[in-house]
Design a protein around this motif. Structure first.
Motif, short mmCIF file in Angstrom:
data_model
loop_
_atom_site.label_atom_id
_atom_site.label_comp_id
_atom_site.label_asym_id
_atom_site.label_seq_id
_atom_site.Cartn_x
_atom_site.Cartn_y
_atom_site.Cartn_z
N LYS A 139 23.98 31.26 72.66
CA LYS A 139 22.91 31.10 73.64
C LYS A 139 21.68 30.44 73.02
O LYS A 139 21.01 29.62 73.65
CB LYS A 139 22.54 32.48 74.22
CG LYS A 139 21.42 32.44 75.24
CD LYS A 139 21.12 33.84 75.73
CE LYS A 139 19.92 33.84 76.65
NZ LYS A 139 19.53 35.19 77.04
N ASN A 140 21.37 30.80 71.77
CA ASN A 140 20.18 30.27 71.10
C ASN A 140 20.45 28.99 70.32
O ASN A 140 19.55 28.48 69.67
CB ASN A 140 19.60 31.33 70.16
CG ASN A 140 19.04 32.51 70.91
OD1 ASN A 140 18.58 32.36 72.02
ND2 ASN A 140 19.10 33.67 70.30
N ALA A 141 21.65 28.46 70.41
CA ALA A 141 22.00 27.28 69.60
C ALA A 141 21.11 26.09 69.91
O ALA A 141 20.67 25.40 68.99
CB ALA A 141 23.47 26.91 69.83
N SER A 142 20.80 25.85 71.17
CA SER A 142 19.97 24.70 71.50
C SER A 142 18.57 24.85 70.93
O SER A 142 17.97 23.87 70.47
CB SER A 142 19.91 24.49 73.01
OG SER A 142 19.33 25.61 73.64
N ASN A 143 18.03 26.06 70.92
CA ASN A 143 16.71 26.29 70.32
C ASN A 143 16.75 26.08 68.81
O ASN A 143 15.82 25.52 68.22
CB ASN A 143 16.21 27.70 70.62
CG ASN A 143 15.94 27.93 72.09
OD1 ASN A 143 15.71 26.98 72.83
ND2 ASN A 143 15.99 29.17 72.50
N LEU A 144 17.84 26.53 68.19
CA LEU A 144 17.96 26.38 66.74
C LEU A 144 18.15 24.92 66.35
O LEU A 144 17.61 24.45 65.35
CB LEU A 144 19.12 27.24 66.21
CG LEU A 144 18.94 28.74 66.37
CD1 LEU A 144 20.21 29.47 66.00
CD2 LEU A 144 17.77 29.24 65.55
N VAL A 145 18.92 24.18 67.15
CA VAL A 145 19.14 22.76 66.87
C VAL A 145 17.85 21.97 67.03
O VAL A 145 17.62 20.99 66.34
CB VAL A 145 20.27 22.21 67.79
CG1 VAL A 145 20.36 20.71 67.71
CG2 VAL A 145 21.59 22.84 67.42
N ALA A 146 16.99 22.41 67.93
CA ALA A 146 15.74 21.71 68.18
C ALA A 146 14.74 21.86 67.03
O ALA A 146 13.78 21.09 66.95
CB ALA A 146 15.11 22.20 69.49
N LEU A 147 14.95 22.84 66.15
CA LEU A 147 14.05 23.00 65.01
C LEU A 147 14.21 21.78 64.10
O LEU A 147 15.31 21.33 63.84
CB LEU A 147 14.40 24.27 64.23
CG LEU A 147 14.24 25.59 64.98
CD1 LEU A 147 14.71 26.74 64.10
CD2 LEU A 147 12.81 25.79 65.43
N SER A 148 13.10 21.25 63.65
CA SER A 148 13.15 20.03 62.87
C SER A 148 12.25 20.13 61.66
O SER A 148 11.10 20.56 61.77
CB SER A 148 12.73 18.84 63.74
OG SER A 148 12.57 17.69 62.96
N PHE A 149 12.76 19.72 60.52
CA PHE A 149 11.95 19.68 59.31
C PHE A 149 10.98 18.50 59.35
O PHE A 149 9.94 18.54 58.73
CB PHE A 149 12.82 19.60 58.07
CG PHE A 149 13.58 20.86 57.81
CD1 PHE A 149 12.92 22.01 57.42
CD2 PHE A 149 14.95 20.91 57.95
CE1 PHE A 149 13.61 23.18 57.18
CE2 PHE A 149 15.64 22.06 57.71
CZ PHE A 149 14.98 23.20 57.32
#
Length: 119
Positions: free
Chosen positions: A96-106
Motif C-alpha cells: 500500500k505504501n510502495a508508491s509513497n516510498l518510491v516517490a522519496l528521492s535523494f
C-alpha cells in the motif's frame, strides 16, 4: 520474503532519513533488525517446539502424549498463526505504501540542502 521486504523498507528509510536529515535513523535501523528477527524467532520457537511434535514416531499414544499434542495445537493457534497473519499485514502495508516510498528521492534532498546553504 515478507520479512525481507519489511527489513528493506526500514533500511531504505534509514538511508533516506540519514541523507535528508528527516526522521530517526537509529529507529529505522532497529526496526529493520528487530521486526523480522522477532517474527522469525517466534515462528521458529513454536514450529520446532517438541510439544507440537510429541506424538510423532510413537506407536502408542498415551494420555500424556495426547495432552502434549493439545498443548502444541494451542500454541500454534495462539502464536504461529497470528505471527503469520502479522507477516501478511506487513506485506499488504508495504504494498500500500510502495508508491509513497518510491516517490522519496535523494535528488530532492540534495536540492533542499543547497537551498538551506543558499539561504
Amino acid at each position: 520474503m515478507m520479512l525481507g521486504l519489511a527489513m528493506g523498507r526500514h533500511l531504505g528509510l534509514a538511508r533516506y532519513n540519514k541523507v535528508t536529515g528527516s526522521g530517526s535513523v537509529i529507529k529505522e535501523y532497529l526496526l529493520a533488525y528487530f521486526v523480522p528477527v522477532f517474527c522469525h524467532a517466534v515462528f521458529d520457537f513454536f514450529a520446532a517446539n517438541m510439544l507440537i511434535h510429541a506424538g510423532d514416531d510413537v506407536e502408542v499414544a498415551t494420555a500424556e502424549i495426547q495432552r502434549s499434542i493439545y498443548i502444541g495445537v494451542g500454541m500454534v493457534l495462539i502464536a504461529v498463526i497470528p505471527v503469520f497473519i502479522f507477516q501478511i499485514y506487513l506485506f499488504k502495508r508495504l504494498k500500500k505504501n510502495a508508491s509513497n516510498l518510491v516517490a522519496l528521492s535523494f535528488t530532492d534532498a540534495g536540492n533542499a540542502e543547497q537551498e538551506n546553504t543558499n539561504a
